[in-house]
Design a protein around this motif. Structure first.
Motif, PDB file in Angstrom:
ATOM      1  N   SER A  44       0.866  -1.175   0.000  1.00 53.52           N
ATOM      2  CA  SER A  44       0.000   0.000   0.000  1.00 53.52           C
ATOM      3  C   SER A  44       0.902   1.224   0.000  1.00 53.52           C
ATOM      4  CB  SER A  44      -0.900   0.026   1.235  1.00 53.52           C
ATOM      5  OG  SER A  44      -1.819  -1.041   1.198  1.00 53.52           O
ATOM      6  N   ALA A  45       0.445   2.285  -0.647  1.00 49.63           N
ATOM      7  CA  ALA A  45       1.264   3.492  -0.717  1.00 49.63           C
ATOM      8  C   ALA A  45       0.377   4.726  -0.772  1.00 49.63           C
ATOM      9  CB  ALA A  45       2.162   3.449  -1.952  1.00 49.63           C
ATOM     10  N   SER A  46       0.946   5.826  -0.320  1.00 48.45           N
ATOM     11  CA  SER A  46       0.337   7.135  -0.540  1.00 48.45           C
ATOM     12  C   SER A  46       0.880   7.631  -1.871  1.00 48.45           C
ATOM     13  CB  SER A  46       0.744   8.116   0.555  1.00 48.45           C
ATOM     14  OG  SER A  46       0.280   7.668   1.802  1.00 48.45           O
ATOM     15  N   TRP A  47       0.122   8.471  -2.554  1.00 47.72           N
ATOM     16  CA  TRP A  47       0.609   9.033  -3.803  1.00 47.72           C
ATOM     17  C   TRP A  47       0.205  10.498  -3.916  1.00 47.72           C
ATOM     18  CZ3 TRP A  47      -3.279  11.010  -6.679  1.00 47.72           C
ATOM     19  CH2 TRP A  47      -4.558  10.446  -6.537  1.00 47.72           C
ATOM     20  N   THR A  48       0.996  11.236  -4.658  1.00 46.94           N
ATOM     21  CA  THR A  48       0.643  12.596  -5.052  1.00 46.94           C
ATOM     22  C   THR A  48       0.812  12.662  -6.565  1.00 46.94           C
ATOM     23  OG1 THR A  48       2.905  13.358  -4.679  1.00 46.94           O
ATOM     24  CG2 THR A  48       1.349  13.659  -2.868  1.00 46.94           C
ATOM     25  N   MET A  49      -0.114  13.315  -7.213  1.00 46.70           N
ATOM     26  CA  MET A  49      -0.084  13.400  -8.670  1.00 46.70           C
ATOM     27  C   MET A  49      -0.212  14.852  -9.102  1.00 46.70           C
ATOM     28  SD  MET A  49      -2.374  11.431 -11.581  1.00 46.70           S
ATOM     29  CE  MET A  49      -3.910  11.673 -10.738  1.00 46.70           C
ATOM     30  N   THR A  50       0.578  15.217 -10.092  1.00 43.57           N
ATOM     31  CA  THR A  50       0.482  16.527 -10.713  1.00 43.57           C
ATOM     32  C   THR A  50       0.146  16.320 -12.178  1.00 43.57           C
ATOM     33  OG1 THR A  50       2.148  17.412  -9.210  1.00 43.57           O
ATOM     34  CG2 THR A  50       1.679  18.694 -11.193  1.00 43.57           C
ATOM     35  N   LYS A  51      -0.928  16.961 -12.637  1.00 39.09           N
ATOM     36  CA  LYS A  51      -1.322  16.885 -14.045  1.00 39.09           C
ATOM     37  C   LYS A  51      -0.989  18.200 -14.720  1.00 39.09           C
ATOM     38  CE  LYS A  51      -5.125  13.642 -13.887  1.00 39.09           C
ATOM     39  NZ  LYS A  51      -6.451  13.331 -14.399  1.00 39.09           N
ATOM     40  N   THR A  52      -0.412  18.104 -15.904  1.00 36.15           N
ATOM     41  CA  THR A  52      -0.141  19.274 -16.723  1.00 36.15           C
ATOM     42  C   THR A  52      -0.626  18.986 -18.141  1.00 36.15           C
ATOM     43  OG1 THR A  52       2.083  18.461 -17.242  1.00 36.15           O
ATOM     44  CG2 THR A  52       1.880  19.963 -15.360  1.00 36.15           C
ATOM     45  N   TRP A  53      -0.782  20.048 -18.922  1.00 40.96           N
ATOM     46  CA  TRP A  53      -1.205  19.922 -20.313  1.00 40.96           C
ATOM     47  C   TRP A  53      -0.232  20.683 -21.186  1.00 40.96           C
ATOM     48  CZ3 TRP A  53      -4.321  20.013 -16.172  1.00 40.96           C
ATOM     49  CH2 TRP A  53      -5.292  19.010 -16.090  1.00 40.96           C
ATOM     50  N   SER A  54       0.035  20.147 -22.364  1.00 42.40           N
ATOM     51  CA  SER A  54       1.005  20.762 -23.267  1.00 42.40           C
ATOM     52  C   SER A  54       0.578  22.146 -23.746  1.00 42.40           C
ATOM     53  CB  SER A  54       1.266  19.850 -24.469  1.00 42.40           C
ATOM     54  OG  SER A  54       0.059  19.586 -25.161  1.00 42.40           O
ATOM     55  N   ASP A  55      -0.709  22.423 -23.778  1.00 37.11           N
ATOM     56  CA  ASP A  55      -1.203  23.700 -24.298  1.00 37.11           C
ATOM     57  C   ASP A  55      -1.757  24.628 -23.218  1.00 37.11           C
ATOM     58  OD1 ASP A  55      -3.402  22.192 -23.641  1.00 37.11           O
ATOM     59  OD2 ASP A  55      -4.470  22.527 -25.526  1.00 37.11           O
ATOM     60  N   SER A  56      -1.384  24.374 -21.945  1.00 33.85           N
ATOM     61  CA  SER A  56      -1.939  25.177 -20.855  1.00 33.85           C
ATOM     62  C   SER A  56      -0.944  25.290 -19.700  1.00 33.85           C
ATOM     63  CB  SER A  56      -3.229  24.526 -20.349  1.00 33.85           C
ATOM     64  OG  SER A  56      -3.696  25.169 -19.191  1.00 33.85           O
ATOM     65  N   LYS A 177       2.299   9.896 -20.163  1.00 31.60           N
ATOM     66  CA  LYS A 177       2.056  10.901 -21.188  1.00 31.60           C
ATOM     67  C   LYS A 177       0.939  10.388 -22.077  1.00 31.60           C
ATOM     68  CE  LYS A 177       6.553  12.922 -21.002  1.00 31.60           C
ATOM     69  NZ  LYS A 177       7.364  13.915 -21.616  1.00 31.60           N
ATOM     70  N   PHE A 178      -0.131  11.191 -22.161  1.00 30.63           N
ATOM     71  CA  PHE A 178      -1.310  10.801 -22.915  1.00 30.63           C
ATOM     72  C   PHE A 178      -1.320  11.455 -24.287  1.00 30.63           C
ATOM     73  CE2 PHE A 178      -2.322  10.392 -18.439  1.00 30.63           C
ATOM     74  CZ  PHE A 178      -2.879   9.126 -18.385  1.00 30.63           C
ATOM     75  N   ALA A 179      -1.999  10.832 -25.219  1.00 30.19           N
ATOM     76  CA  ALA A 179      -2.101  11.364 -26.576  1.00 30.19           C
ATOM     77  C   ALA A 179      -2.781  12.726 -26.603  1.00 30.19           C
ATOM     78  CB  ALA A 179      -2.853  10.374 -27.462  1.00 30.19           C
ATOM     79  N   SER A 180      -3.592  13.024 -25.610  1.00 32.37           N
ATOM     80  CA  SER A 180      -4.318  14.297 -25.537  1.00 32.37           C
ATOM     81  C   SER A 180      -3.412  15.479 -25.197  1.00 32.37           C
ATOM     82  CB  SER A 180      -5.408  14.198 -24.473  1.00 32.37           C
ATOM     83  OG  SER A 180      -4.818  14.039 -23.189  1.00 32.37           O
ATOM     84  N   GLY A 181      -2.151  15.217 -24.807  1.00 32.87           N
ATOM     85  CA  GLY A 181      -1.247  16.277 -24.390  1.00 32.87           C
ATOM     86  C   GLY A 181      -1.124  16.380 -22.878  1.00 32.87           C
ATOM     87  N   GLU A 182      -1.909  15.607 -22.165  1.00 35.35           N
ATOM     88  CA  GLU A 182      -1.845  15.595 -20.696  1.00 35.35           C
ATOM     89  C   GLU A 182      -0.668  14.748 -20.234  1.00 35.35           C
ATOM     90  OE1 GLU A 182      -4.262  13.368 -17.138  1.00 35.35           O
ATOM     91  OE2 GLU A 182      -5.440  14.121 -18.810  1.00 35.35           O
ATOM     92  N   THR A 183      -0.007  15.203 -19.173  1.00 35.41           N
ATOM     93  CA  THR A 183       1.038  14.424 -18.504  1.00 35.41           C
ATOM     94  C   THR A 183       0.664  14.308 -17.035  1.00 35.41           C
ATOM     95  OG1 THR A 183       2.764  15.172 -20.017  1.00 35.41           O
ATOM     96  CG2 THR A 183       3.481  14.308 -17.885  1.00 35.41           C
ATOM     97  N   SER A 184       0.670  13.091 -16.510  1.00 39.97           N
ATOM     98  CA  SER A 184       0.414  12.858 -15.094  1.00 39.97           C
ATOM     99  C   SER A 184       1.681  12.299 -14.470  1.00 39.97           C
ATOM    100  CB  SER A 184      -0.736  11.865 -14.895  1.00 39.97           C
ATOM    101  OG  SER A 184      -1.949  12.420 -15.330  1.00 39.97           O
TER     102      SER A 184
END
Length: 195
Positions: A44-56, A177-184
């Motif tokens: 089990s783990a704790s996680w933190t996620m940051t999402k960014t977008w290539s156009d924002s 890295k997603f095809a939509s430009g989003e990176t998590s």
């Protein structure tokens, strides 16, 4: 969270947990990587996620917990910003959030069933692989490692461009890295005493 985002997140979580099964044979899996991934399948783990977008310039942060039960599935809980969860088992995914409970059959998410079988087989020490879905590039040494997963199939590539995993004795980070430009970017911190 929209239906597509839930499916992508579920597929991504399953891929992270199944990464060590993607090498053609046990001899080709680097030992530190394999050990870290086997550990992740019973932790089990704790996680933190940051999402960014290539156009924002917008960055969205979230946090929660993840638990993998050997042969039993994956529980991915979001604590912030909005409480929600997804439980992934052999036959379905169950989403819970402020709108209620929704169930999605594994057959409605591309390749989920195949990935889940590989996770269970690998957790049991078996040889099943997913080399028909991904090319895997490995880098590192006996202390630190990284693995990049690149989809082979077009029906995977329309969702995910790449997944990069890195760690040492345990999985520390996953960058999707997603095809939509989003990176998590997801950082993991194993929960002490839970194995």
């Amino acid at each position: 969270v929209c239906k597509r985002s839930r499916r992508v997140l579920s597929l991504a979580a399953a891929l992270i947990c199944s990464a060590a099964a993607m090498f053609v044979s046990a001899a080709e899996r680097p030992v530190p990587f394999e050990n870290a991934m086997r550990r992740a399948l019973t932790s089990s783990a704790s996680w933190t996620m940051t999402k960014t977008w290539s156009d924002s310039p917008i960055r969205i942060s979230s946090s929660g917990t993840v638990s993998c039960v050997k042969g039993g599935g994956i529980f991915w809980g979001v604590n912030k910003p909005i409480a929600s969860s997804v439980s992934m088992t052999a036959g379905e995914m169950v989403f819970r959030d402020m709108r209620g409970v929704r169930r999605i059959k594994d057959s409605d998410v591309p390749h989920y069933g195949e990935i889940k079988k590989a996770i269970d087989c690998f957790a049991a020490g078996g040889p099943m692989t997913l080399e028909n879905l991904f090319n895997v590039r490995f880098a590192g040494d006996s202390r630190r490692w990284s693995a990049e997963l690149l989809p082979k199939r077009r029906d995977m590539g329309y969702l995910i461009k790449s997944i990069r995993l890195s760690g040492a004795e345990k999985l520390d980070e996953a960058v999707l890295k997603f095809a939509s430009g989003e990176t998590s970017s997801i950082r993991f911190s194993e929960t002490p005493g839970v194995r």
